[in-house]
Design an enzyme around this catalytic site. Structure first.
Site, PDB file in Angstrom:
ATOM      1  N   ARG A  24       0.811  -1.327  -0.158  1.00  9.86           N
ATOM      2  CA  ARG A  24      -0.014   0.103   0.033  1.00  9.86           C
ATOM      3  C   ARG A  24       0.828   1.269  -0.039  1.00  9.86           C
ATOM      4  O   ARG A  24       0.619   2.299  -0.646  1.00  9.86           O
ATOM      5  CB  ARG A  24      -0.884  -0.066   1.317  1.00  9.86           C
ATOM      6  CG  ARG A  24      -1.774   1.222   1.559  1.00  9.86           C
ATOM      7  CD  ARG A  24      -2.761   0.982   2.783  1.00  9.86           C
ATOM      8  NE  ARG A  24      -3.025   2.107   3.116  1.00  9.86           N
ATOM      9  CZ  ARG A  24      -2.716   3.179   3.942  1.00  9.86           C
ATOM     10  NH1 ARG A  24      -1.754   2.831   4.733  1.00  9.86           N
ATOM     11  NH2 ARG A  24      -3.870   4.084   4.398  1.00  9.86           N
ATOM     12  N   VAL A  26       4.147   1.587  -0.839  1.00  7.38           N
ATOM     13  CA  VAL A  26       4.977   1.739  -2.152  1.00  7.38           C
ATOM     14  C   VAL A  26       3.897   2.394  -3.188  1.00  7.38           C
ATOM     15  O   VAL A  26       4.427   3.441  -3.889  1.00  7.38           O
ATOM     16  CB  VAL A  26       5.435   0.425  -2.628  1.00  7.38           C
ATOM     17  CG1 VAL A  26       5.962   0.551  -4.062  1.00  7.38           C
ATOM     18  CG2 VAL A  26       6.358  -0.101  -1.633  1.00  7.38           C
ATOM     19  N   ILE A 130       9.350 -13.027   8.585  1.00  5.60           N
ATOM     20  CA  ILE A 130       9.330 -12.998   9.882  1.00  5.60           C
ATOM     21  C   ILE A 130      10.588 -13.423  10.635  1.00  5.60           C
ATOM     22  O   ILE A 130      10.607 -13.334  11.712  1.00  5.60           O
ATOM     23  CB  ILE A 130       8.089 -14.087  10.178  1.00  5.60           C
ATOM     24  CG1 ILE A 130       8.719 -15.390   9.960  1.00  5.60           C
ATOM     25  CG2 ILE A 130       6.767 -13.742   9.679  1.00  5.60           C
ATOM     26  CD1 ILE A 130       7.693 -16.531  10.552  1.00  5.60           C
ATOM     27  N   ASP A 131      11.707 -13.875   9.923  1.00 10.00           N
ATOM     28  CA  ASP A 131      12.718 -14.121  10.362  1.00 10.00           C
ATOM     29  C   ASP A 131      13.627 -13.305  10.916  1.00 10.00           C
ATOM     30  O   ASP A 131      14.667 -13.762  11.998  1.00 10.00           O
ATOM     31  CB  ASP A 131      13.718 -15.244   9.379  1.00 10.00           C
ATOM     32  CG  ASP A 131      12.824 -16.379   9.089  1.00 10.00           C
ATOM     33  OD1 ASP A 131      11.881 -16.451   9.625  1.00 10.00           O
ATOM     34  OD2 ASP A 131      13.278 -16.919   8.027  1.00 10.00           O
TER      35      ASP A 131
HETATM   36  O1  F6P Z   1      12.056 -17.557   5.327  1.00 11.21           O
HETATM   37  C1  F6P Z   1      10.744 -17.451   6.190  1.00 11.21           C
HETATM   38  C2  F6P Z   1      10.186 -18.927   6.424  1.00 11.21           C
HETATM   39  O2  F6P Z   1       9.162 -18.681   7.149  1.00 11.21           O
HETATM   40  C3  F6P Z   1      11.458 -19.579   7.603  1.00 11.21           C
HETATM   41  O3  F6P Z   1      11.368 -19.217   8.683  1.00 11.21           O
HETATM   42  C4  F6P Z   1      11.073 -21.078   7.029  1.00 11.21           C
HETATM   43  O4  F6P Z   1      12.150 -22.012   7.125  1.00 11.21           O
HETATM   44  C5  F6P Z   1      10.410 -20.951   5.770  1.00 11.21           C
HETATM   45  O5  F6P Z   1       9.902 -19.868   5.450  1.00 11.21           O
HETATM   46  C6  F6P Z   1       9.406 -21.860   5.418  1.00 11.21           C
HETATM   47  O6  F6P Z   1       9.136 -21.751   4.074  1.00 11.21           O
HETATM   48  P1  F6P Z   1       7.931 -22.678   3.214  1.00 11.21           P
HETATM   49  O7  F6P Z   1       6.770 -21.819   3.606  1.00 11.21           O
HETATM   50  O8  F6P Z   1       8.383 -22.716   1.834  1.00 11.21           O
HETATM   51  O9  F6P Z   1       7.694 -23.777   3.917  1.00 11.21           O
END
Ligand code: F6P
Length: 326
Positions: A24, A26, A130-131
């Site tokens: 939104r 951007v 989220i990481d």
């Molecule tokens: O990179 C974000 C993430 O949520 C990681 O923490 C996790 O390992 C991965 O994606 C899971 O990915 P997928 O949705 O492809 O299973």
């Protein structure tokens, strides 16, 4: 450098809550600046397949509160090939897209870096994962919401853990990073966090049990970052069964629950600021940078730095979990 009149926008890799708020921001900041915006569906895959739509200001109405991404997302192996990237470039040319704004995690930024090396295209990235594992930024979009989801889940698990006097291993996402596990443990009052950053030369499970984590209580919650190095929640529970049979261990994998839900106010604000900053970056002639936040300020982080995996976990937070779990 060619004057920018039209930008393409995509989300790629694992979705994260707040991506819509970034989309939104951007779209509206670009239109405010007199530019056209094209929404590219399904990340790099959509660029290769030519799934490109005109976006207007009202294309992004009523999305700030929604999790996921209206642009959809995908992990795209084809974009890893030179042929795939060439097709993507040709489609960009056909659609008269002069610059790209990409929202995603390390895979997304890595793809953009390679693309920018091969073709003369200005690209600005926004960290959506989220990481929280991208370097050069204190925070990534979606991390705060995921932390809150973890806290909510652990609060519930604590009720049953206490009632049955059990040891719970709760596995959280994070890829190769322990931010969600560590800060999730602090925020939920968990007894320990087992994270990949602390694996070198250390048996975290043994240390935890040797330290007598049940000194003052008969139940415990341990947050475990998903990663082969930590052993994962199932691996640790198996070990407890074999090595410490006096404990009654259970496993909960929070999985993709952590990626959903309405973004928190912090994530919405972060996404809005970063979305606008991406357009400012292009106006200033920046290219191949990711927007970051450092000490509250928007900064430009070169792609190479963003994906360098040099961001370190705060050691004082590792100690904090130990201190507060006595
Ligand atoms: O990179 C974000 C993430 O949520 C990681 O923490 C996790 O390992 C991965 O994606 C899971 O990915 P997928 O949705 O492809 O299973």
């Amino acid at each position: 450098m060619k004057k920018i009149k039209c930008i393409g926008l995509l989300t790629s890799g694992g979705d994260s809550p707040g991506m819509n708020a970034a989309i939104r921001a951007v779209v509206r900041a670009a239109i405010y600046n007199g530019w056209q915006v094209k929404g590219i569906m399904r990340g790099y895959k959509g660029l290769i397949r030519n799934e490109i739509e005109d976006f207007r200001s009202d294309s992004v109405s009523n999305i700030i509160q929604r999790g996921g991404t209206i642009l959809k997302s995908a992990r795209c192996d084809e974009f890893r090939t030179a042929e795939g990237r060439r097709t993507a470039y040709e489609n960009m040319q056909k659609a008269a897209i002069d610059a790209l704004v990409i929202i995603g995690g390390d895979g997304t930024i890595s793809g953009a870096r390679t693309f920018a090396e091969e073709f003369d295209v200005p690209i600005v990235g926004i960290p959506g994962t989220i990481d929280n594992d991208l370097s050069g930024t204190d925070l990534t979009i979606g991390y705060d919401t995921a932390l809150n989801t973890i806290v909510e889940a652990v609060d519930k698990l604590r009720d049953t853990a206490t009632s049955h006097e059990r040891l719970f291993f709760v596995e959280v996402m994070g890829h190769s990073a322990g931010y969600l596990a560590l800060n999730g443990a602090i925020a939920s009052g968990a007894e320990a966090a087992i994270i990949p950053e602390s694996t070198t030369g250390k048996d975290q499970l043994k240390e935890l049990i040797d330290n007598g984590f049940r000194k003052s209580k008969n139940s415990a919650i341990v947050l475990v970052a998903e990663n082969p190095e930590t052993g994962g929640a199932f691996g640790l529970a198996e070990r407890v069964k074999a090595e410490y049979p006096q404990y009654d261990a259970r496993v909960t994998i929070l999985g993709h629950l952590q990626r959903g839900g309405s973004p928190t106010a912090s994530d919405r604000i972060l996404a809005s600021r970063m979305g606008r900053a991406a357009i400012d970056a292009l106006i200033e002639g920046q290219r191949n940078v990711m927007i970051g936040i450092r000490n509250g300020d928007m900064v430009y982080v070169p792609f190479t730095q963003a994906i360098s995996r040099t961001k370190t976990i705060r050691q004082s937070n590792v100690e904090l979990v130990k201190i507060l779990s006595i």
